[in-house]
Motif scaffolding. Structure first.
Motif, PDB file in Angstrom:
ATOM      1  N   SER A  16       0.826  -1.203   0.000  1.00 37.82           N
ATOM      2  CA  SER A  16       0.000   0.000   0.000  1.00 37.82           C
ATOM      3  C   SER A  16       0.863   1.257   0.000  1.00 37.82           C
ATOM      4  O   SER A  16       0.558   2.233  -0.690  1.00 37.82           O
ATOM      5  CB  SER A  16      -0.921  -0.012   1.224  1.00 37.82           C
ATOM      6  OG  SER A  16      -1.783  -1.129   1.183  1.00 37.82           O
ATOM      7  N   ALA A  17       1.957   1.236   0.781  1.00 38.22           N
ATOM      8  CA  ALA A  17       2.844   2.403   0.815  1.00 38.22           C
ATOM      9  C   ALA A  17       3.490   2.638  -0.544  1.00 38.22           C
ATOM     10  O   ALA A  17       3.640   3.782  -0.990  1.00 38.22           O
ATOM     11  CB  ALA A  17       3.924   2.202   1.884  1.00 38.22           C
ATOM     12  N   MET A  60       0.961   4.225  -2.746  1.00 34.55           N
ATOM     13  CA  MET A  60       0.819   5.635  -2.392  1.00 34.55           C
ATOM     14  C   MET A  60       2.003   6.437  -2.905  1.00 34.55           C
ATOM     15  O   MET A  60       1.854   7.594  -3.314  1.00 34.55           O
ATOM     16  CB  MET A  60       0.698   5.781  -0.871  1.00 34.55           C
ATOM     17  CG  MET A  60      -0.603   5.231  -0.292  1.00 34.55           C
ATOM     18  SD  MET A  60      -0.656   5.362   1.514  1.00 34.55           S
ATOM     19  CE  MET A  60      -0.587   7.125   1.681  1.00 34.55           C
ATOM     20  N   VAL A  69      -3.719   6.347  -4.339  1.00 35.79           N
ATOM     21  CA  VAL A  69      -4.156   6.447  -2.954  1.00 35.79           C
ATOM     22  C   VAL A  69      -5.564   5.934  -2.762  1.00 35.79           C
ATOM     23  O   VAL A  69      -6.231   6.252  -1.775  1.00 35.79           O
ATOM     24  CB  VAL A  69      -4.063   7.916  -2.460  1.00 35.79           C
ATOM     25  CG1 VAL A  69      -2.645   8.370  -2.398  1.00 35.79           C
ATOM     26  CG2 VAL A  69      -4.891   8.823  -3.366  1.00 35.79           C
ATOM     27  N   SER A 115      -8.568   3.467  -1.765  1.00 34.28           N
ATOM     28  CA  SER A 115      -8.684   2.646  -0.554  1.00 34.28           C
ATOM     29  C   SER A 115      -8.524   1.173  -0.891  1.00 34.28           C
ATOM     30  O   SER A 115      -9.049   0.682  -1.882  1.00 34.28           O
ATOM     31  CB  SER A 115     -10.042   2.891   0.102  1.00 34.28           C
ATOM     32  OG  SER A 115     -10.178   2.091   1.247  1.00 34.28           O
ATOM     33  N   PHE A 172      -2.852   3.536   9.395  1.00 34.11           N
ATOM     34  CA  PHE A 172      -2.457   3.726   8.008  1.00 34.11           C
ATOM     35  C   PHE A 172      -3.687   3.744   7.095  1.00 34.11           C
ATOM     36  O   PHE A 172      -3.769   4.523   6.141  1.00 34.11           O
ATOM     37  CB  PHE A 172      -1.496   2.600   7.604  1.00 34.11           C
ATOM     38  CG  PHE A 172      -0.814   2.838   6.290  1.00 34.11           C
ATOM     39  CD1 PHE A 172       0.348   3.589   6.207  1.00 34.11           C
ATOM     40  CD2 PHE A 172      -1.332   2.301   5.123  1.00 34.11           C
ATOM     41  CE1 PHE A 172       0.975   3.804   5.002  1.00 34.11           C
ATOM     42  CE2 PHE A 172      -0.711   2.510   3.911  1.00 34.11           C
ATOM     43  CZ  PHE A 172       0.460   3.269   3.854  1.00 34.11           C
ATOM     44  N   ARG A 217      -4.840   6.708   4.748  1.00 30.98           N
ATOM     45  CA  ARG A 217      -4.989   6.499   3.312  1.00 30.98           C
ATOM     46  C   ARG A 217      -6.398   6.873   2.840  1.00 30.98           C
ATOM     47  O   ARG A 217      -6.576   7.434   1.751  1.00 30.98           O
ATOM     48  CB  ARG A 217      -4.696   5.029   2.984  1.00 30.98           C
ATOM     49  CG  ARG A 217      -4.795   4.724   1.502  1.00 30.98           C
ATOM     50  CD  ARG A 217      -4.244   3.371   1.173  1.00 30.98           C
ATOM     51  NE  ARG A 217      -4.309   3.130  -0.258  1.00 30.98           N
ATOM     52  CZ  ARG A 217      -3.826   2.059  -0.847  1.00 30.98           C
ATOM     53  NH1 ARG A 217      -3.225   1.142  -0.144  1.00 30.98           N
ATOM     54  NH2 ARG A 217      -3.923   1.910  -2.151  1.00 30.98           N
ATOM     55  N   THR A 218      -7.420   6.584   3.686  1.00 32.09           N
ATOM     56  CA  THR A 218      -8.793   6.964   3.311  1.00 32.09           C
ATOM     57  C   THR A 218      -8.926   8.479   3.198  1.00 32.09           C
ATOM     58  O   THR A 218      -9.519   9.008   2.243  1.00 32.09           O
ATOM     59  CB  THR A 218      -9.771   6.418   4.344  1.00 32.09           C
ATOM     60  OG1 THR A 218      -9.642   4.992   4.412  1.00 32.09           O
ATOM     61  CG2 THR A 218     -11.202   6.764   3.972  1.00 32.09           C
ATOM     62  N   LEU A 233      -6.510  10.587   2.651  1.00 35.00           N
ATOM     63  CA  LEU A 233      -5.756  11.032   1.472  1.00 35.00           C
ATOM     64  C   LEU A 233      -6.525  10.736   0.182  1.00 35.00           C
ATOM     65  O   LEU A 233      -6.506  11.531  -0.759  1.00 35.00           O
ATOM     66  CB  LEU A 233      -4.385  10.353   1.444  1.00 35.00           C
ATOM     67  CG  LEU A 233      -3.380  10.808   2.515  1.00 35.00           C
ATOM     68  CD1 LEU A 233      -2.110   9.997   2.417  1.00 35.00           C
ATOM     69  CD2 LEU A 233      -3.066  12.289   2.354  1.00 35.00           C
ATOM     70  N   ALA A 234      -7.201   9.574   0.143  1.00 31.18           N
ATOM     71  CA  ALA A 234      -7.976   9.238  -1.052  1.00 31.18           C
ATOM     72  C   ALA A 234      -9.128  10.225  -1.241  1.00 31.18           C
ATOM     73  O   ALA A 234      -9.400  10.680  -2.367  1.00 31.18           O
ATOM     74  CB  ALA A 234      -8.509   7.808  -0.942  1.00 31.18           C
ATOM     75  N   ILE A 294       5.558   8.515   4.212  1.00 29.27           N
ATOM     76  CA  ILE A 294       4.664   9.635   4.561  1.00 29.27           C
ATOM     77  C   ILE A 294       5.374  10.974   4.371  1.00 29.27           C
ATOM     78  O   ILE A 294       4.778  11.961   3.938  1.00 29.27           O
ATOM     79  CB  ILE A 294       4.164   9.473   6.004  1.00 29.27           C
ATOM     80  CG1 ILE A 294       3.179   8.280   6.073  1.00 29.27           C
ATOM     81  CG2 ILE A 294       3.478  10.728   6.508  1.00 29.27           C
ATOM     82  CD1 ILE A 294       2.719   7.962   7.455  1.00 29.27           C
ATOM     83  N   LEU A 345       5.227  11.647   0.773  1.00 24.21           N
ATOM     84  CA  LEU A 345       3.864  12.051   0.413  1.00 24.21           C
ATOM     85  C   LEU A 345       3.587  13.481   0.875  1.00 24.21           C
ATOM     86  O   LEU A 345       2.946  14.260   0.162  1.00 24.21           O
ATOM     87  CB  LEU A 345       2.872  11.078   1.064  1.00 24.21           C
ATOM     88  CG  LEU A 345       1.384  11.317   0.745  1.00 24.21           C
ATOM     89  CD1 LEU A 345       1.154  11.227  -0.753  1.00 24.21           C
ATOM     90  CD2 LEU A 345       0.531  10.308   1.495  1.00 24.21           C
TER      91      LEU A 345
END
Length: 713
Positions: free
Chosen positions: A323-324, A327, A332, A334, A353, A357-358, A360-361, A609, A612
Motif C-alpha cells: 500500500s505504501a 501511495m 491512494v 482505498s 495507516f 490512506r482513506t 488522502l484518497a 509519509i 507524500l
C-alpha cells in the motif's frame, strides 16, 4: 529476501543452535552422571573385592601363624636347634603335629618348617626335607611377619604359599612355617564379574624388584598375561603407587576403558576395577542417537511453525508495504486487504495507516474534481477570450471604417456643394453601422462580464484547492505524528520483552543452582547407601551381636533410598521448569525479532509519509500559483471590461455625432436644394450634376466621376 523468509531463517537458526546446545549439554551432563555412577559402581565392586581378599589373606595368615605358634612344635624345634634332641625325634614329633594341622585345616596342601638359615627341617612332604628355600620370597618375608605369596597355577589348580615366623617363648627365631594352600575361594572372588557387564573385570597387580609388575590372576580376556610384565599399564601403576582415582586409560588389549584404581591395602599390591568405555557409555550413545533424532524432529517442527508464524506476522507488513508503494506512485485509492489484522501493534498501525490512506484518497478525489472543474473553466475562459479577440478585431475594423467615414465626411464637406445627396446616403449608412457596432460592443461587454465572473469563480476554486492542499499537508503531519507514536510504542514493547528475557534467564540460573544442590543431595544419598551396605556386611559378619546394627543399617539404607528418590523427583520437576524457561526465552527472542522488524517497517512508512507530505506541499504551492494566475486573469478581465465600457461610451458618442451629422446633412441638403433651386432659378443644372450626387464615396476618385465645374461654382 522476503521478511517471512528472514524470520523463518532466523527462528530456524535459533532453534538449531538451541537444539545443538541442549543436546550437547544433555549429552555432557548425562555422560558425567554415567561416569559418576560407573565410578561409584566400580569403587563399590573394588572395595568389596578388597575386603574379601584382605579377609581371605588375613585368615590364611592367622591359620599359618596358628600352626607356627603351637607350643609343642616350637619346643621340638628349640630342642633340636639347641642339640638336646635328635633329628629323628624332632621329625617324628613335628610331622605328627604338621599332619594333624594338615588334616584339620581345609585347603592346606603341604606344611613345612625351615631353620633360621632357610633349610627345610620338617615337612608333611618328605621330598622337601633339606631343601634350601632361603632365596624365596616366602622365607625372606616370612621371617618377620606372616606373608602371602603371589598365587600361581601348577597345571591343575591355583595355589599359593603362606609363611609365618616360628619363635620360641623367649622370642628366639626358630625358623619359618611355610604352607602351600589351595586358593579356590580367592579365584572365585576374582572370577566374580557380577555388575561388570561383558567387558568389566577386577585386576590385582604386584610389583617386582625391577619396578615392573604383573597381574595376580590372568585377566578376563587374556589368560596368558599372568606371568607377563606390563610396565605400560598406567592404571595399575597408579594403583600400586597408592593413588585412588577414576579416569580413562587403555588396557592390556589397547581398548579404551573407564578405570577405578586403589591400593589393595596389602603390602604394595594394587587393584583396579575397569570396564570398556564403549559398553559403559552405551546408554549415552543411545541417548545421543535419541537426542539427535528428537532434535532433528524438533528442528523440522520448529521450522514449519516458524515459517507459519513468520508468514502470519509478515503478511500485514507486506500488505502495508504494498500500500505504501502504491501511495508513493500516486495511487491512494482505498484498499482494505492490509487492514484486516487487529489485536496487536501491527494491527493498530494498519488501522492508522488505513485511516490516513482513506483521508488522502478523499482529499485526492476532491483535488481531482476541483482540477477537472478548473480545466473546464480554463477552456471556457479560453473560448471567451477567443470570442473577445474576434469582437475586438471587428471593433478595430469598425474603427477603421469610422476613420474612413470621417475622412469621407471631410472630403464630402469639401465637396458639399456637389455631394449633398451622397453625404445624406452615407450619413444614413453610418448611422446604421454605428447602431450595429453599439449592439456588438454591448454584447462584448456582457461576454467580458461573464468571463470576469468566471475568472473570479476560478480564483475562488483555486483558493479552495490551496486550502485543501494545506489541509492534506496537515493530515500528513498528523500521520507522521501517529507513526512516531507507534514507533515509541514499539520501543516500549521491545524494552518490556528485554526485561522479561532478563527475568527468565535469572530464573534459569536459579534452577541450575538448585540442580547442583540436588546433585550434591543425590551424591550424599548414594554415599549413605554405600555406607549402609558396608554396615550391613559388617553386621552380617558380626553375627548375632550385629543384628541390631543390621536393623539400623537397613533403616539408613531405606532413608538413603527415599532421599535419592526425592532428589530424582525434584530433579525431574526442575528439568521441566528449565525446559519451560528455555521455551519462554525462545518465544521472547522470536517476539523481540518480530518487534525489531515491525520497527523497521514503521520507519519505512514514516519515510513514505514524508515523501507524500512533500508531494502535497508541492501541490499546495502549485495551487497558490494557480490562485495568483487566476487573480491576474480576473484583474485583466476587469480592465478589459472597463475598456469595453469606454468603447461603448465612444460608440454612443459616435452615434450621437452621426445623428447630429445626419441632421446637418439634412440641413445641408435643404440648403443644397435651396441652392439648387437658386442655381436652377439662375441656370438650369446639367443633367450630370444630379447623377453625380449618387456616386458612392469610394468611387469619387475614378475618372468621369469628378464634380462638374458648374456645380463646383
Amino acid at each position: 529476501m522476503p521478511i517471512r523468509a528472514r524470520l523463518a531463517l532466523f527462528a530456524s537458526l535459533l532453534l538449531l543452535l538451541s537444539t545443538v546446545f541442549l543436546t550437547a549439554a544433555a549429552f555432557y551432563v548425562a555422560r558425567e552422571i554415567i561416569n559418576d555412577q560407573i565410578n561409584l559402581r566400580l569403587s563399590v565392586i573394588a572395595n568389596d573385592r578388597q575386603k574379601l581378599l584382605l579377609a581371605y589373606v588375613s585368615q590364611q595368615h592367622e591359620r599359618v601363624a596358628l600352626v607356627a605358634s603351637r607350643t609343642r612344635l616350637r619346643q621340638l624345634l628349640a630342642d633340636y636347634q639347641s642339640g638336646t634332641s635328635q633329628q629323628e625325634a624332632m621329625l617324628t614329633g613335628t610331622r605328627k603335629i604338621l599332619l594333624d594341622a594338615l588334616d584339620s585345616t581345609e585347603g592346606f596342601l603341604t606344611v613345612s618348617i625351615t631353620d633360621p638359615d632357610g633349610i627345610i627341617v620338617t615337612s608333611t612332604d618328605t621330598s622337601m626335607l633339606d631343601r634350601d628355600v632361603s632365596d624365596t620370597g616366602a622365607f625372606q618375608n616370612g621371617r618377620e611377619e606372616a606373608y602371602f605369596s603371589p598365587p600361581f597355577f601348577d597345571g591343575l589348580q591355583w595355589r599359593s604359599t603362606v609363611s609365618a615366623p616360628a619363635t620360641a617363648s623367649d622370642q628366639t627365631h626358630l625358623g619359618v612355617a611355610i604352607v602351600a594352600i589351595k586358593i579356590d575361594r580367592m579365584v572365585v572372588y576374582m572370577s566374580d564379574y557380577q555388575g561388570l557387564g561383558k567387558t568389566g573385570e577386577v585386576l590385582v597387580g604386584i610389583p617386582d624388584a625391577q619396578g615392573q609388575f604383573g597381574y595376580l590372576f590372568p585377566p578376563r580376556h587374556d589368560s596368558q598375561l599372568q606371568q607377563g610384565r606390563l610396565a605400560n599399564d598406567v592404571a595399575m601403576k597408579k594403583a600400586i603407587e597408592g593413588t585412588r582415582d577414576f579416569f580413562t586409560a587403555k588396557d592390556y588389549r589397547g581398548s579404551e576403558t573407564l578405570v577405578a584404581s586403589a591400593p589393595l591395602g596389602y603390602r604394595d599390591w594394587g587393584m583396579i576395577a575397569k570396564i570398556d568405555t564403549r559398553e559403559a557409555l552405551a546408554p549415552i550413545t543411545r541417548l545421543a542417537n535419541w537426542l539427535v533424532a528428537m532434535g532433528g524432529l524438533t528442528l523440522l517442527i520448529g521450522l514449519v511453525f516458524a515459517y507459519v508464524v513468520a508468514r502470519r506476522v509478515a503478511r500485514p507488513i507486506r500488505e502495508l508495504t504494498r500500500s505504501a508503494n502504491l501511495m508513493a506512485t500516486g495511487e491512494v485509492s482505498s484498499d482494505s486487504r492490509a487492514f484486516q489484522f487487529a489485536n496487536d501493534e501491527v494491527g493498530d498501525l494498519a488501522m492508522a495507516f488505513a485511516t490516513m490512506r482513506t483521508q488522502l484518497a478523499q482529499q485526492h478525489d476532491r483535488l481531482t474534481q476541483q482540477a477537472m472543474m478548473d480545466r473546464r473553466q480554463r477552456e471556457s475562459v479560453e473560448q471567451l477570450t477567443t470570442e473577445l479577440k474576434s469582437s475586438l478585431e471587428s471593433e478595430q475594423r469598425s474603427r477603421q471604417n469610422v476613420e474612413q467615414l470621417l475622412q469621407g465626411i471631410r472630403t464630402a464637406v469639401d465637396t458639399l456643394a456637389t455631394a449633398t445627396q451622397n453625404l445624406k446616403s452615407v450619413a444614413a449608412t453610418q448611422v446604421r453601422t454605428i447602431q450595429n457596432q453599439l449592439v456588438g460592443v454591448t454584447e462584448t461587454g456582457s461576454t467580458v462580464a461573464e468571463v470576469t465572473a468566471a475568472a473570479q469563480q476560478t480564483s475562488q476554486h483555486a483558493s479552495q484547492v490551496e486550502q485543501s492542499s494545506r489541509e492534506a499537508a496537515s493530515i500528513g503531519q498528523t500521520g507522521r505524528g501517529s507513526i512516531e507514536q507507534a514507533k515509541e510504542a514499539m520501543h516500549g514493547v521491545q524494552s518490556q520483552f528485554e526485561e522479561t528475557v532478563t527475568h527468565v534467564l535469572s530464573l534459569a540460573q536459579r534452577a541450575q543452582e538448585i540442580g547442583s544442590i540436588i546433585a550434591v543431595v543425590n551424591d550424599i544419598a548414594e554415599q549413605t547407601n554405600v555406607l549402609a551396605l558396608n554396615a550391613a556386611v559388617e553386621a552380617s559378619r558380626a553375627g548375632e551381636a550385629g543384628r541390631g546394627f543390621a536393623v539400623v543399617a537397613t533403616e539408613v539404607k531405606r532413608l538413603a533410598q527415599q532421599s535419592k528418590e526425592s532428589a530424582q523427583e525434584i530433579h525431574r520437576i526442575l528439568t521441566k521448569t528449565i525446559h519451560a524457561t528455555q521455551t519462554s526465552i525462545e518465544s521472547a527472542e522470536r517476539g523481540h525479532g518480530a518487534i525489531t522488524v515491525a520497527s523497521d517497517v514503521i520507519d519505512d512508512a514514516a519515510a513514505t509519509i514524508d515523501r507524500l507530505a512533500a508531494i502535497i506541499n508541492d501541490a499546495a504551492t502549485n495551487a497558490s500559483r494557480i490562485l495568483a494566475s487566476t487573480a491576474q486573469q480576473a484583474s485583466a478581465m476587469t480592465q478589459i471590461q472597463q475598456a469595453m465600457g469606454g468603447v461603448e461610451q465612444s460608440s454612443n458618442d459616435a452615434m450621437q455625432a452621426s445623428q447630429d451629422c445626419d441632421r446637418a446633412v439634412l440641413d445641408l441638403d435643404r440648403l443644397g436644394q435651396e441652392l439648387k433651386q437658386l442655381m436652377g432659378a439662375t441656370k438650369p443644372a446639367p443633367i450630370g450634376a444630379t447623377a453625380d450626387a449618387g456616386v458612392p464615396i469610394g468611387e469619387k476618385e475614378k475618372p468621369g466621376n469628378q464634380p462638374s465645374k458648374s456645380a463646383t461654382d
